[in-house]
Design a protein around this motif. Structure first.
Motif, PDB file in Angstrom:
ATOM      1  N   ASP A   1       0.801  -1.223   0.000  1.00  0.00           N
ATOM      2  CA  ASP A   1       0.000   0.000   0.000  1.00  0.00           C
ATOM      3  C   ASP A   1       0.837   1.277   0.000  1.00  0.00           C
ATOM      4  OD1 ASP A   1      -2.371  -1.376  -0.087  1.00  0.00           O
ATOM      5  OD2 ASP A   1      -2.351  -1.714   2.087  1.00  0.00           O
ATOM      6  N   CYS A   2       1.851   1.342   0.880  1.00  0.00           N
ATOM      7  CA  CYS A   2       2.589   2.602   0.955  1.00  0.00           C
ATOM      8  C   CYS A   2       4.020   2.484   0.444  1.00  0.00           C
ATOM      9  CB  CYS A   2       2.571   3.149   2.381  1.00  0.00           C
ATOM     10  SG  CYS A   2       3.516   2.164   3.537  1.00  0.00           S
ATOM     11  N   GLY A   3       4.474   1.274   0.124  1.00  0.00           N
ATOM     12  CA  GLY A   3       5.818   1.133  -0.439  1.00  0.00           C
ATOM     13  C   GLY A   3       6.923   1.108   0.589  1.00  0.00           C
TER      14      GLY A   3
ATOM     15  N   SER B   1      -0.865  -2.665   7.091  1.00  0.00           N
ATOM     16  CA  SER B   1      -1.322  -3.745   6.222  1.00  0.00           C
ATOM     17  C   SER B   1      -0.214  -4.788   6.126  1.00  0.00           C
ATOM     18  CB  SER B   1      -1.693  -3.204   4.838  1.00  0.00           C
ATOM     19  OG  SER B   1      -0.628  -2.447   4.346  1.00  0.00           O
ATOM     20  N   PHE B   2      -0.544  -5.977   5.611  1.00  0.00           N
ATOM     21  CA  PHE B   2       0.434  -7.058   5.554  1.00  0.00           C
ATOM     22  C   PHE B   2       1.450  -6.804   4.450  1.00  0.00           C
ATOM     23  CE2 PHE B   2      -3.160  -9.224   7.672  1.00  0.00           C
ATOM     24  CZ  PHE B   2      -2.472  -9.577   8.835  1.00  0.00           C
ATOM     25  N   MET B   3       2.684  -7.232   4.695  1.00  0.00           N
ATOM     26  CA  MET B   3       3.774  -6.971   3.752  1.00  0.00           C
ATOM     27  C   MET B   3       3.813  -8.066   2.682  1.00  0.00           C
ATOM     28  SD  MET B   3       5.469  -4.393   5.449  1.00  0.00           S
ATOM     29  CE  MET B   3       7.207  -4.390   5.180  1.00  0.00           C
TER      30      MET B   3
ATOM     31  N   GLU C   1      14.095  -5.138   5.752  1.00  0.00           N
ATOM     32  CA  GLU C   1      14.853  -6.349   5.455  1.00  0.00           C
ATOM     33  C   GLU C   1      14.051  -7.571   5.841  1.00  0.00           C
ATOM     34  OE1 GLU C   1      18.597  -6.044   7.437  1.00  0.00           O
ATOM     35  OE2 GLU C   1      19.060  -4.275   6.263  1.00  0.00           O
ATOM     36  N   HIS C   2      14.093  -8.579   4.981  1.00  0.00           N
ATOM     37  CA  HIS C   2      13.375  -9.800   5.259  1.00  0.00           C
ATOM     38  C   HIS C   2      14.141 -10.629   6.280  1.00  0.00           C
ATOM     39  CE1 HIS C   2      10.837 -13.255   4.543  1.00  0.00           C
ATOM     40  NE2 HIS C   2      11.921 -13.998   4.435  1.00  0.00           N
ATOM     41  N   GLN C   3      13.458 -11.158   7.273  1.00  0.00           N
ATOM     42  CA  GLN C   3      14.075 -12.019   8.276  1.00  0.00           C
ATOM     43  C   GLN C   3      13.858 -13.467   7.875  1.00  0.00           C
ATOM     44  OE1 GLN C   3      15.623 -10.844  11.253  1.00  0.00           O
ATOM     45  NE2 GLN C   3      15.476  -8.880  10.218  1.00  0.00           N
ATOM     46  N   TYR C   4      14.921 -14.255   7.960  1.00  0.00           N
ATOM     47  CA  TYR C   4      14.810 -15.665   7.606  1.00  0.00           C
ATOM     48  C   TYR C   4      13.824 -16.372   8.533  1.00  0.00           C
ATOM     49  CZ  TYR C   4      16.046 -20.536   6.923  1.00  0.00           C
ATOM     50  OH  TYR C   4      16.008 -21.876   6.672  1.00  0.00           O
ATOM     51  N   GLY C   5      12.945 -17.168   7.970  1.00  0.00           N
ATOM     52  CA  GLY C   5      12.016 -17.951   8.773  1.00  0.00           C
ATOM     53  C   GLY C   5      10.771 -17.196   9.190  1.00  0.00           C
ATOM     54  N   GLN C   6      10.646 -15.927   8.784  1.00  0.00           N
ATOM     55  CA  GLN C   6       9.443 -15.178   9.145  1.00  0.00           C
ATOM     56  C   GLN C   6       8.758 -14.701   7.871  1.00  0.00           C
ATOM     57  OE1 GLN C   6      10.832 -12.150  11.828  1.00  0.00           O
ATOM     58  NE2 GLN C   6      11.024 -13.624  13.488  1.00  0.00           N
ATOM     59  N   PRO C   7       7.617 -15.312   7.552  1.00  0.00           N
ATOM     60  CA  PRO C   7       6.972 -14.999   6.261  1.00  0.00           C
ATOM     61  C   PRO C   7       6.608 -13.517   6.157  1.00  0.00           C
ATOM     62  CG  PRO C   7       5.877 -16.839   7.373  1.00  0.00           C
ATOM     63  CD  PRO C   7       6.882 -16.305   8.327  1.00  0.00           C
ATOM     64  N   CYS C   8       6.838 -12.959   4.959  1.00  0.00           N
ATOM     65  CA  CYS C   8       6.525 -11.544   4.737  1.00  0.00           C
ATOM     66  C   CYS C   8       5.051 -11.276   4.983  1.00  0.00           C
ATOM     67  CB  CYS C   8       6.828 -11.147   3.290  1.00  0.00           C
ATOM     68  SG  CYS C   8       8.495 -11.476   2.805  1.00  0.00           S
ATOM     69  N   SER C   9       4.207 -12.277   4.613  1.00  0.00           N
ATOM     70  CA  SER C   9       2.758 -12.043   4.679  1.00  0.00           C
ATOM     71  C   SER C   9       2.269 -11.969   6.122  1.00  0.00           C
ATOM     72  CB  SER C   9       2.031 -13.157   3.937  1.00  0.00           C
ATOM     73  OG  SER C   9       2.468 -14.404   4.428  1.00  0.00           O
ATOM     74  N   LYS C  10       3.130 -12.301   7.073  1.00  0.00           N
ATOM     75  CA  LYS C  10       2.721 -12.184   8.481  1.00  0.00           C
ATOM     76  C   LYS C  10       3.256 -10.900   9.103  1.00  0.00           C
ATOM     77  CE  LYS C  10       1.252 -16.682   9.435  1.00  0.00           C
ATOM     78  NZ  LYS C  10       2.039 -17.905   9.375  1.00  0.00           N
ATOM     79  N   GLN C  11       4.122 -10.189   8.342  1.00  0.00           N
ATOM     80  CA  GLN C  11       4.682  -8.945   8.873  1.00  0.00           C
ATOM     81  C   GLN C  11       3.695  -7.810   8.629  1.00  0.00           C
ATOM     82  OE1 GLN C  11       7.917  -8.842  10.296  1.00  0.00           O
ATOM     83  NE2 GLN C  11       7.699 -11.061  10.125  1.00  0.00           N
TER      84      GLN C  11
END
Lengths: 194, 114
Positions: free
Chosen positions: A158-160, A181-183, A164-174
């Motif tokens: 939504d806002c751009g 909103s979900f990443m 950084e992505h963390q290993y083992g943590q899905p983006c869709s839960k961030q």
């Protein structure tokens, strides 16, 4: 003939205290020389009687042979017994030792480095100054690290906003801190616009 | 005052394959061709040819002595031999392992200045 050169002994951590003093009315009346316990002797007692390792395992930990370890251990017990019986102080200092240092890994420049000064915590990479450093342990093999090393970014659709992505943590839960909103993973097909 | 002194001496040794800024980092520590001693404070640098380049044995400890005599606090190299770690730990010199053979001395100095 000069004696054989001693191997430098590995001590994992310096002792928390510098020595011991006897107490009681009789203590300190006679001026006795303190007993000097060496660092390697302290480490021998620690490994063998505190961590309850056998002499062979302990000798491997200190990087010396089993007979050498047994000799150091015997001399440590002798010194402590002497201090106990004669009511002497003992100080822990000296000895041919080095303190083991831990290894760290920088995710930005991919270098590995150790920290010889234990008192100071490691926050920055000494090479590139990045704060993305973490502890490196020997059990993780190189492949494990390559698997976990992830340079992808999570992005908010939504806002751009990117992080950084963390290993083992899905983006869709961030959750995006700005618009809640979900990443999504940056560059993935279901991530529109960005 | 002590803190001030500590900050002042920040020398870094980098192992190099040649004696110019364009040469790449040497992947070995004991038998590298040149050591570059770089002072992050004064930006001064010094190229020291390694006398132990073709040593049969004991190149590592001899190189440690050479570098330690320059009061270096960090060493950047591709790899350190097994005899080196106890020595450098007891001298409180930091090791930095950089496994990128194509990195030039210039790039590393730039990274150090972050």
């Amino acid at each position: 003939m000069s004696p054989r050169i001693k191997v430098i002994r590995k001590v994992s951590n310096p002792p928390v205290i510098k020595g011991f003093k006897p107490y009681g009315p009789e203590s300190g009346k006679q001026k006795l020389e303190p007993v000097n316990l060496l660092y390697e002797e302290y480490e021998a007692i620690r490994l063998s009687d505190y961590d309850i390792l056998n002499h062979h395992q302990a000798s491997v930990m200190m990087g010396i042979s089993r007979p050498t370890f047994t000799r150091i251990y015997a001399s440590a017990l002798q010194k402590i017994a002497k201090a106990f019986v004669e009511g002497r102080q003992f100080s822990i200092e000296g000895g041919k030792v080095y303190f083991d240092s831990d290894w760290y890994h920088c995710k930005k420049c991919g270098c590995y480095f150790n920290n010889p000064e234990k008192e100071k915590p490691v926050n920055n990479c000494p090479l590139c100054g990045s704060q993305r450093v973490d502890k490196f342990d020997y059990e993780n093999t190189y492949e494990d690290i390559a698997d976990k090393a992830c340079y992808d970014m999570c992005i908010c659709p939504d806002c751009g906003f990117e992080q950084e992505h963390q290993y083992g943590q899905p983006c869709s839960k961030q959750i995006c801190p700005h618009c809640k909103s979900f990443m999504k993973r940056k560059g993935s097909p279901n991530c529109r616009n960005f | 005052m002590q803190k001030f002194l500590k900050i002042k001496n920040m020398k870094v040794a980098i192992t190099s394959t040649g004696n110019s800024l364009e040469s790449t980092i040497d992947q070995r520590f004991g038998r590298c061709a040149y050591f570059v001693v770089y002072d992050t404070e004064s930006k001064a640098m010094e190229f020291i040819p390694n006398p132990n380049k073709d040593a049969e044995e004991g190149a590592g400890p001899a190189s440690v002595q050479l570098v330690a005599s320059r009061n270096v606090k960090k060493i950047v190299s591709g790899e350190f031999g097994m005899k080196i770690k106890p020595l450098l730990d007891s001298l409180k010199i930091q090791m930095i392992v950089l496994k990128e053979p194509e990195k030039r001395i210039k790039d590393i100095i730039e990274m150090l200045n972050h």
